[in-house]
Design an enzyme around this catalytic site. Sequence first.
Site, PDB file in Angstrom:
ATOM      1  N   LEU A  33       0.832  -1.208   0.000  1.00  0.00           N
ATOM      2  CA  LEU A  33       0.000   0.000   0.000  1.00  0.00           C
ATOM      3  C   LEU A  33       0.858   1.246   0.000  1.00  0.00           C
ATOM      4  CD1 LEU A  33      -2.596  -1.069   2.711  1.00  0.00           C
ATOM      5  CD2 LEU A  33      -3.105  -0.636   0.303  1.00  0.00           C
ATOM      6  N   GLY A  34       1.991   1.157   0.648  1.00  0.00           N
ATOM      7  CA  GLY A  34       2.829   2.347   0.703  1.00  0.00           C
ATOM      8  C   GLY A  34       4.088   2.077   1.493  1.00  0.00           C
ATOM      9  N   GLN A  35       4.950   3.064   1.433  1.00  0.00           N
ATOM     10  CA  GLN A  35       6.249   2.948   2.087  1.00  0.00           C
ATOM     11  C   GLN A  35       6.368   4.038   3.144  1.00  0.00           C
ATOM     12  OE1 GLN A  35       8.935   0.699   1.185  1.00  0.00           O
ATOM     13  NE2 GLN A  35       9.679   1.494   3.155  1.00  0.00           N
ATOM     14  N   ALA A  67       8.745   5.525   6.660  1.00  0.00           N
ATOM     15  CA  ALA A  67      10.159   5.605   7.009  1.00  0.00           C
ATOM     16  C   ALA A  67      10.603   4.360   7.768  1.00  0.00           C
ATOM     17  CB  ALA A  67      10.406   6.844   7.844  1.00  0.00           C
ATOM     18  N   SER A  68       9.684   3.805   8.558  1.00  0.00           N
ATOM     19  CA  SER A  68      10.114   2.669   9.360  1.00  0.00           C
ATOM     20  C   SER A  68       9.836   1.330   8.687  1.00  0.00           C
ATOM     21  CB  SER A  68       9.432   2.710  10.732  1.00  0.00           C
ATOM     22  OG  SER A  68       8.040   2.737  10.564  1.00  0.00           O
ATOM     23  N   GLY A  69       9.053   1.321   7.650  1.00  0.00           N
ATOM     24  CA  GLY A  69       8.780   0.052   6.995  1.00  0.00           C
ATOM     25  C   GLY A  69       7.749   0.206   5.898  1.00  0.00           C
ATOM     26  N   SER A  70       7.354  -0.934   5.346  1.00  0.00           N
ATOM     27  CA  SER A  70       6.374  -0.900   4.264  1.00  0.00           C
ATOM     28  C   SER A  70       5.020  -1.335   4.806  1.00  0.00           C
ATOM     29  CB  SER A  70       6.780  -1.867   3.160  1.00  0.00           C
ATOM     30  OG  SER A  70       8.107  -1.618   2.779  1.00  0.00           O
ATOM     31  N   VAL A  71       3.964  -0.799   4.197  1.00  0.00           N
ATOM     32  CA  VAL A  71       2.614  -1.203   4.609  1.00  0.00           C
ATOM     33  C   VAL A  71       1.989  -2.016   3.483  1.00  0.00           C
ATOM     34  CG1 VAL A  71       0.350  -0.378   5.353  1.00  0.00           C
ATOM     35  CG2 VAL A  71       2.399   0.854   6.070  1.00  0.00           C
ATOM     36  N   ASP A  78       2.493  14.585  15.208  1.00  0.00           N
ATOM     37  CA  ASP A  78       2.744  14.509  13.771  1.00  0.00           C
ATOM     38  C   ASP A  78       1.420  14.538  13.002  1.00  0.00           C
ATOM     39  OD1 ASP A  78       4.464  14.513  11.631  1.00  0.00           O
ATOM     40  OD2 ASP A  78       4.800  12.350  11.623  1.00  0.00           O
TER      41      ASP A  78
HETATM   42  N1  LIG Z   1      -4.190   1.208   8.008  1.00  0.00           N
HETATM   43  C1  LIG Z   1      -3.873   1.567   6.778  1.00  0.00           C
HETATM   44  N2  LIG Z   1      -4.727   1.355   5.755  1.00  0.00           N
HETATM   45  C2  LIG Z   1      -4.398   1.732   4.492  1.00  0.00           C
HETATM   46  N3  LIG Z   1      -3.249   2.338   4.146  1.00  0.00           N
HETATM   47  C3  LIG Z   1      -2.353   2.565   5.128  1.00  0.00           C
HETATM   48  C4  LIG Z   1      -2.603   2.194   6.472  1.00  0.00           C
HETATM   49  N4  LIG Z   1      -1.543   2.561   7.222  1.00  0.00           N
HETATM   50  C5  LIG Z   1      -0.667   3.129   6.374  1.00  0.00           C
HETATM   51  N5  LIG Z   1      -1.139   3.144   5.121  1.00  0.00           N
HETATM   52  C6  LIG Z   1      -0.463   3.709   3.948  1.00  0.00           C
HETATM   53  O1  LIG Z   1       0.856   3.192   3.900  1.00  0.00           O
HETATM   54  C7  LIG Z   1       1.792   4.229   3.667  1.00  0.00           C
HETATM   55  C8  LIG Z   1       2.905   4.182   4.657  1.00  0.00           C
HETATM   56  O2  LIG Z   1       2.355   4.301   5.971  1.00  0.00           O
HETATM   57  P1  LIG Z   1       3.262   4.583   7.219  1.00  0.00           P
HETATM   58  O3  LIG Z   1       2.402   4.842   8.400  1.00  0.00           O
HETATM   59  O4  LIG Z   1       4.297   3.527   7.324  1.00  0.00           O
HETATM   60  O5  LIG Z   1       3.961   5.864   6.664  1.00  0.00           O
HETATM   61  P2  LIG Z   1       4.735   7.017   7.280  1.00  0.00           P
HETATM   62  O6  LIG Z   1       3.880   7.698   8.263  1.00  0.00           O
HETATM   63  O7  LIG Z   1       5.184   7.806   6.103  1.00  0.00           O
HETATM   64  O8  LIG Z   1       5.973   6.344   7.930  1.00  0.00           O
HETATM   65  P3  LIG Z   1       6.455   6.055   9.387  1.00  0.00           P
HETATM   66  O9  LIG Z   1       5.265   5.712  10.237  1.00  0.00           O
HETATM   67  O10 LIG Z   1       7.347   4.874   9.177  1.00  0.00           O
HETATM   68  O11 LIG Z   1       7.116   7.280   9.812  1.00  0.00           O
HETATM   69  C9  LIG Z   1       1.038   5.522   3.675  1.00  0.00           C
HETATM   70  O12 LIG Z   1       1.001   5.973   2.352  1.00  0.00           O
HETATM   71  C10 LIG Z   1      -0.343   5.221   4.159  1.00  0.00           C
HETATM   72  O13 LIG Z   1      -1.272   5.905   3.405  1.00  0.00           O
END
Ligand SMILES: Nc1ncnc2c1ncn2[C@@H]1O[C@H](COP(=O)(O)OP(=O)(O)OP(=O)(O)O)[C@@H](O)[C@H]1O
Length: 601
Positions: free
Chosen positions: A327-329, A331-335, A446
Amino acid sequence: MLITVRGEVVEIPSLADLKHSAKGVVREGWVMLKEEKTKYLPWTKKWLTLSHNSISIYKSNKSDSAQLTILLKDIEKVERSKSRTFCFRLKLKIYQSTSQALEISVSNNMDCYEWMDSISARILSNKVSGPMDPKHEIHVGIDSNGKYVGLPKEWSILLNNGSVYAKDILEKPKSTIQASNHSSEEFCHQRDYIKFGSQIKLKASIIRYSPPVFSPSAMSNEASIHDSDCTTTSSSYDVDEDQLTLALQNDKKINKRSSETSHSRSFDDLSLMDSSFCEKQQSTPSVHNKNDETSNVKLTEKQVMEILKSSIISKDPSTLFSVKHKLGQGASGSVYLAKVKADHQFYKNGLVAIKSIDFHSQSRKELLLNEITVMRESFHPNIVSFLDAFLIKERHLWVVMEYMDAGSLTDIIQRHKLNEEQVARICLETCKGIQHLHARNVIHRDIKSDNVLINKEGQIKITDFGFCARLMDRSHKRVTMVGTPYWMAPEIIKQQKYGTKVDIWSLGIMIIEMLENEPPYLGEDPMKALYMIAKTGTPSLKKPELVSKELLSFLNSCLNTDTVFRATAAELLNHSFLRRACSPKTLIPFISADVVKPRNH
Ligand SMILES: Nc1ncnc2c1ncn2[C@@H]1O[C@H](COP(=O)(O)OP(=O)(O)OP(=O)(O)O)[C@@H](O)[C@H]1O
């Protein structure tokens, strides 16, 4: 063992060495492999290891020497391949008499993505090297007319274009030099520079550093009015640069101090550890002192791992979920989007989002605990639900969450112009989520459109709790600089003590995103944006005349630089603007199926 790879002598550790070396194997496992140029040959089973700078192929996990080693810097691209079901391709830079690509097939989708992510991340880090043989060639001076001489061309252009920032750098070098020190030392991570036409948009850049404990401004606040959320004595936010300079200088001193005594580093996020995680971890050091944030002690990697092991399930979740796509990337990992296997209906709806985090590559492992703890404890219709967490082979942490099938508010803002009723609905729901956190003395730190997710029913929920902090009580304040620069409240930037109202400021910036597609100063680099926020205070709308009085008043309640007058989440929920909120269903037309597409990886 020393070998020559394309004329270059490289030290290739044996498999046994790799296993025991600290910089050793990052990832290893059985794969099926094929060189692309030998299409007629069958796939062969090999043992693959990834180290910090190379990939090695072994005949088996017992072999001592590699059959082939590829330096990561020689890999041009990592991409999905359709040759087999769970397959990826390493495209190599073109060298004579070398295969141009390797196809690697693994046992499941998740494994495939994780190999790809681990390799890609290290290719990037291998590409950036330190400066070689630097020479001091630029000497800037001032001539008899008071003009700068010897400036590099780029700087002259900046100055001639009237860049205030460039002039500030020359005229107030201390503050700006100190500011740039933050950028090099303390930017935790920057992610996702996205190009929109000619404009480079920094989607989300996190800055965090610690610990500016006794900035002059913060000290003066000790004697200030302490209502529940107030952090400043001043009612005016025309911050003079000296104040910023002082704060920055002071921070510099403190950083110097903290490098001298490791205990002086503040880790205020760890206050979250008073929750369930710590109860299970008897040996966890005391991490918070109500009156002195400097006394916080950083958890070691081992302690974080122990807490994780004792708190979450350590089993392979691949029997429960099948991963569909990324779904997306973050900073800490991929979703990833994953389907719950038929016999595990504990997870409703059949689909979940799984954040997969490579534990060992995290620089701030304790933030992972933060994220899980807050999500786990925050049951609320406006907070993305935590479902489960798994620790796989002490390496991968899977955080299973409710799947928000319409993506983030950023996705929607970039595609649609929202009307005020829709803005009001999004504000109302986000505010409810924020109020829930604040009622529990949790600051999100954040809040921004990337962290507000939407589903196809039009529900709106806050996510990403990695940077949360818990206050000991309503009057307790924090000082650590955390957040994403463009959304950061001035009191954080100026290193004053701050409370829950920093989230209200960020909500205000998010409203500007909804009205103008992006936060103020997004075209500027993050350091300049911080400077501008501290200097300018409340940002102006580009076209205030197009915005209703109620919305302007709501926005001003969020973006008041004086935290005494900035609204609380509860006050905002009573604001007349929110009574104009459209029904969630009205948002649905914006949330078409094409909003969330699997990315091509
Ligand atoms: N529960 C979810 N359902 C659908 N998409 C999600 C969900 N959680 C995250 N995503 C998608 O996955 C991507 C990465 O999410 P993530 O929370 O890891 O990103 P981040 O906030 O950029 O990074 P980090 O939390 O590592 O600092 C985002 O584009 C977000 O829209």
